[in-house]
Write a protein that holds these residues in place. Structure first.
Motif, PDB file in Angstrom:
ATOM      1  N   VAL A  90      44.910  43.514  45.677  1.00 10.05           N
ATOM      2  CA  VAL A  90      44.092  42.353  46.053  1.00 10.05           C
ATOM      3  C   VAL A  90      42.662  42.507  45.542  1.00 10.05           C
ATOM      4  N   LEU A  91      42.074  41.377  45.223  1.00 11.49           N
ATOM      5  CA  LEU A  91      40.669  41.354  44.816  1.00 11.49           C
ATOM      6  C   LEU A  91      39.802  41.758  46.010  1.00 11.49           C
ATOM      7  N   ILE A  92      38.758  42.483  45.745  1.00  9.91           N
ATOM      8  CA  ILE A  92      37.821  42.833  46.816  1.00  9.91           C
ATOM      9  C   ILE A  92      37.019  41.574  47.168  1.00  9.91           C
ATOM     10  N   PRO A  93      37.023  41.190  48.434  1.00 11.55           N
ATOM     11  CA  PRO A  93      36.287  39.974  48.810  1.00 11.55           C
ATOM     12  C   PRO A  93      34.817  40.051  48.393  1.00 11.55           C
ATOM     13  N   ARG A  94      34.312  38.910  47.866  1.00 14.04           N
ATOM     14  CA  ARG A  94      32.945  38.849  47.340  1.00 14.04           C
ATOM     15  C   ARG A  94      32.014  38.105  48.292  1.00 14.04           C
ATOM     16  N   PRO A  95      30.735  38.451  48.268  1.00 14.30           N
ATOM     17  CA  PRO A  95      29.778  37.726  49.110  1.00 14.30           C
ATOM     18  C   PRO A  95      29.709  36.227  48.794  1.00 14.30           C
ATOM     19  N   SER A 135      40.616  26.943  47.830  1.00 10.40           N
ATOM     20  CA  SER A 135      41.136  27.933  46.893  1.00 10.40           C
ATOM     21  C   SER A 135      40.015  28.630  46.115  1.00 10.40           C
ATOM     22  N   ASN A 136      40.209  29.930  45.946  1.00  7.28           N
ATOM     23  CA  ASN A 136      39.384  30.725  45.039  1.00  7.28           C
ATOM     24  C   ASN A 136      40.352  31.300  44.007  1.00  7.28           C
ATOM     25  N   PRO A 137      40.747  30.457  43.034  1.00  4.58           N
ATOM     26  CA  PRO A 137      41.770  30.911  42.082  1.00  4.58           C
ATOM     27  C   PRO A 137      41.171  31.805  40.993  1.00  4.58           C
ATOM     28  N   PRO A 138      42.018  32.366  40.123  1.00  2.00           N
ATOM     29  CA  PRO A 138      41.470  33.128  38.989  1.00  2.00           C
ATOM     30  C   PRO A 138      40.636  32.185  38.126  1.00  2.00           C
ATOM     31  N   TYR A 139      39.445  32.633  37.722  1.00  2.00           N
ATOM     32  CA  TYR A 139      38.618  31.730  36.896  1.00  2.00           C
ATOM     33  C   TYR A 139      37.814  32.430  35.814  1.00  2.00           C
ATOM     34  N   VAL A 140      38.003  33.710  35.615  1.00  2.00           N
ATOM     35  CA  VAL A 140      37.230  34.409  34.582  1.00  2.00           C
ATOM     36  C   VAL A 140      37.944  34.289  33.241  1.00  2.00           C
ATOM     37  N   ARG A 141      37.183  33.831  32.210  1.00  2.00           N
ATOM     38  CA  ARG A 141      37.771  33.713  30.877  1.00  2.00           C
ATOM     39  C   ARG A 141      37.579  35.013  30.099  1.00  2.00           C
ATOM     40  N   GLU A 178      30.955  40.617  30.503  1.00  3.14           N
ATOM     41  CA  GLU A 178      30.058  40.535  31.668  1.00  3.14           C
ATOM     42  C   GLU A 178      30.653  41.260  32.872  1.00  3.14           C
ATOM     43  N   ILE A 179      31.943  41.561  32.800  1.00  4.12           N
ATOM     44  CA  ILE A 179      32.621  42.152  33.959  1.00  4.12           C
ATOM     45  C   ILE A 179      32.454  43.667  33.925  1.00  4.12           C
ATOM     46  N   LYS A 180      32.020  44.222  35.033  1.00  7.18           N
ATOM     47  CA  LYS A 180      31.755  45.668  35.083  1.00  7.18           C
ATOM     48  C   LYS A 180      33.049  46.476  35.102  1.00  7.18           C
ATOM     49  N   ASN A 214      34.094  48.858  36.988  1.00  4.79           N
ATOM     50  CA  ASN A 214      34.764  49.037  38.290  1.00  4.79           C
ATOM     51  C   ASN A 214      35.667  47.851  38.640  1.00  4.79           C
ATOM     52  N   VAL A 215      35.313  46.671  38.143  1.00  8.30           N
ATOM     53  CA  VAL A 215      36.138  45.477  38.365  1.00  8.30           C
ATOM     54  C   VAL A 215      37.277  45.451  37.355  1.00  8.30           C
ATOM     55  N   LEU A 216      36.904  45.562  36.073  1.00  8.49           N
ATOM     56  CA  LEU A 216      37.853  45.414  34.972  1.00  8.49           C
ATOM     57  C   LEU A 216      38.987  46.444  35.016  1.00  8.49           C
ATOM     58  N   LEU A 235      45.531  39.648  37.515  1.00 13.87           N
ATOM     59  CA  LEU A 235      46.232  38.440  37.951  1.00 13.87           C
ATOM     60  C   LEU A 235      45.340  37.552  38.823  1.00 13.87           C
ATOM     61  N   ALA A 236      44.471  38.189  39.591  1.00 10.89           N
ATOM     62  CA  ALA A 236      43.598  37.450  40.507  1.00 10.89           C
ATOM     63  C   ALA A 236      42.292  37.016  39.842  1.00 10.89           C
ATOM     64  N   LEU A 237      42.007  37.620  38.681  1.00 10.92           N
ATOM     65  CA  LEU A 237      40.698  37.398  38.054  1.00 10.92           C
ATOM     66  C   LEU A 237      40.733  36.455  36.861  1.00 10.92           C
ATOM     67  N   PHE A 238      41.692  36.714  35.951  1.00  7.62           N
ATOM     68  CA  PHE A 238      41.603  36.092  34.625  1.00  7.62           C
ATOM     69  C   PHE A 238      42.470  34.863  34.443  1.00  7.62           C
ATOM     70  N   PHE A 297      36.570  24.478  46.675  1.00  9.15           N
ATOM     71  CA  PHE A 297      36.878  25.455  45.634  1.00  9.15           C
ATOM     72  C   PHE A 297      35.741  26.464  45.461  1.00  9.15           C
ATOM     73  N   GLU A 298      36.106  27.711  45.120  1.00  7.93           N
ATOM     74  CA  GLU A 298      35.131  28.596  44.482  1.00  7.93           C
ATOM     75  C   GLU A 298      35.363  28.433  42.989  1.00  7.93           C
ATOM     76  N   ILE A 299      34.277  28.375  42.214  1.00  5.21           N
ATOM     77  CA  ILE A 299      34.436  28.079  40.781  1.00  5.21           C
ATOM     78  C   ILE A 299      33.685  29.062  39.878  1.00  5.21           C
TER      79      ILE A 299
HETATM   80  N1  GLN Z   1      33.791  36.280  41.263  1.00  7.42           N
HETATM   81  C1  GLN Z   1      34.802  37.189  40.812  1.00  7.42           C
HETATM   82  C2  GLN Z   1      34.200  38.140  39.773  1.00  7.42           C
HETATM   83  O1  GLN Z   1      33.300  37.774  39.075  1.00  7.42           O
HETATM   84  C3  GLN Z   1      35.996  36.466  40.263  1.00  7.42           C
HETATM   85  C4  GLN Z   1      36.779  35.798  41.319  1.00  7.42           C
HETATM   86  C5  GLN Z   1      37.865  34.942  40.779  1.00  7.42           C
HETATM   87  O2  GLN Z   1      38.298  35.036  39.621  1.00  7.42           O
HETATM   88  N2  GLN Z   1      38.346  34.069  41.577  1.00  7.42           N
HETATM   89  O3  GLN Z   1      34.605  39.263  39.675  1.00  7.42           O
END
Ligand code: GLN
Length: 284
Positions: free
Chosen positions: A91-96, A189-195, A201-203, A205-207, A213-216, A245-247
């Motif tokens: 699971v994605l770590i919940p974000r602020p 919904s906070n769906p995957p949205y990173v292109r 730009e993604i650090k 520790n995240v990448l 599946l939850a990010l991209f 939505f989170e976008i």
């Molecule tokens: N905000 C997250 C990030 O930048 C991405 C969350 C998402 O894809 N829904 O790591």
């Protein structure tokens, strides 16, 4: 060794990877989680010390931190909207930023929660952070949550139980749905949205550790989840229903265009604390 002494060594060893402030915050997080000691306890008693066994635990955590494994995965938990959540690599770590979305929904709906049983659906629930914190703060609501990952649902279920709320979980791929099973007052919904083009730009520790599946999302169709969810919402939102939505911060304008074209009303775009376009709310 005295804990105070070890603290200096810990921060020093992590210095090639993290600045002193980050390393220090990791130190106190581990201290609190593993030893139930807070910074103030250490300040008040300089003599506190670790046993050999304690050191083994700390050293192995130190090694993982050097590989930039997120501290939340190492501790197996994090906090979100004042609640404790179990987290792991599924699971994605919940974000602020997502806390801000949750806060928006709670503020706007607290009053309705008093007089009716709101029916809420969270699509792509992951750890369950949105669904669980809404269930906790809108205590009369009937909360449902969906995810494409069985392992995520297992984690989210535990989080609902541990936080004493009832959430109905559904194991489904939203992209394959033509219709939702029920009608809702709120869909979120906070769906995957990173292109891919945003990958640099993604650090690390995240990448390297969080579920892709939850990010991209596919660069050529970055709004695929939003289009699908908005179409489902059009068929399944009750009167005065709301869609949140989170976008992706770079796609605010595209999101407004999409939802306008689909004839949604009262389109609100909101920024997060970092001043990035991050959240939306619309009505049918
Ligand atoms: N905000 C997250 C990030 O930048 C991405 C969350 C998402 O894809 N829904 O790591």
């Amino acid at each position: 060794m005295k804990i105070k002494q070890y603290r200096t060594q810990f921060i020093q060893e992590l210095s090639p990877f993290y600045d002193a402030y980050e390393a220090e915050s990791f130190f106190y997080l581990i201290l609190e989680n593993k030893h139930k000691l807070r910074q103030i306890d250490l300040a008040l008693n300089h003599e506190l010390s670790f046993t050999e066994d304690d050191f083994m635990v700390w050293d192995s955590l130190l090694e993982e931190l050097k590989k930039e494994v997120p501290i939340q995965y190492l501790l197996g938990k994090t906090s979100f909207y004042g609640l404790d959540f179990e987290v792991n690599e599924n699971v994605l770590i919940p974000r602020p930023e997502t806390e801000e979305l949750v806060e928006w929904i709670i503020k706007e709906n607290k009053i309705f929660d008093k007089t009716k049983k709101l029916k809420i659906l969270d699509i792509g629930t992951g750890s369950g952070c949105i669904a669980v914190s809404l269930a906790k703060n809108l205590p009369n609501a009937d909360v449902f949550a969906m995810d494409v990952s069985k392992k995520a649902i297992e984690t989210a279920k535990k989080n609902a139980i541990n936080n004493n709320v009832r959430v109905t979980f559904m194991y489904k791929n939203v992209l394959e749905l033509e219709l939702l099973k029920y009608e809702y007052d709120i869909i979120v919904s906070n769906p995957p949205y990173v292109r891919n083009l945003e990958k640099e730009e993604i650090k690390k520790n995240v990448l390297d550790y969080e579920p892709h599946l939850a990010l991209f999302v596919d660069d050529n169709d970055a709004l695929v989840f939003y289009r699908k969810i908005a179409a489902l919402a059009q068929k399944s939102l009750l009167e005065k229903g709301q869609l949140y939505f989170e976008i992706n911060q770079y796609l605010g304008k595209e999101m407004v265009d999409l939802l306008e074209k689909m004839n949604f009303k009262n389109i609100h775009l909101r920024k997060d604390i970092y001043d990035n376009d991050r959240m939306m709310k619309v009505n049918i």
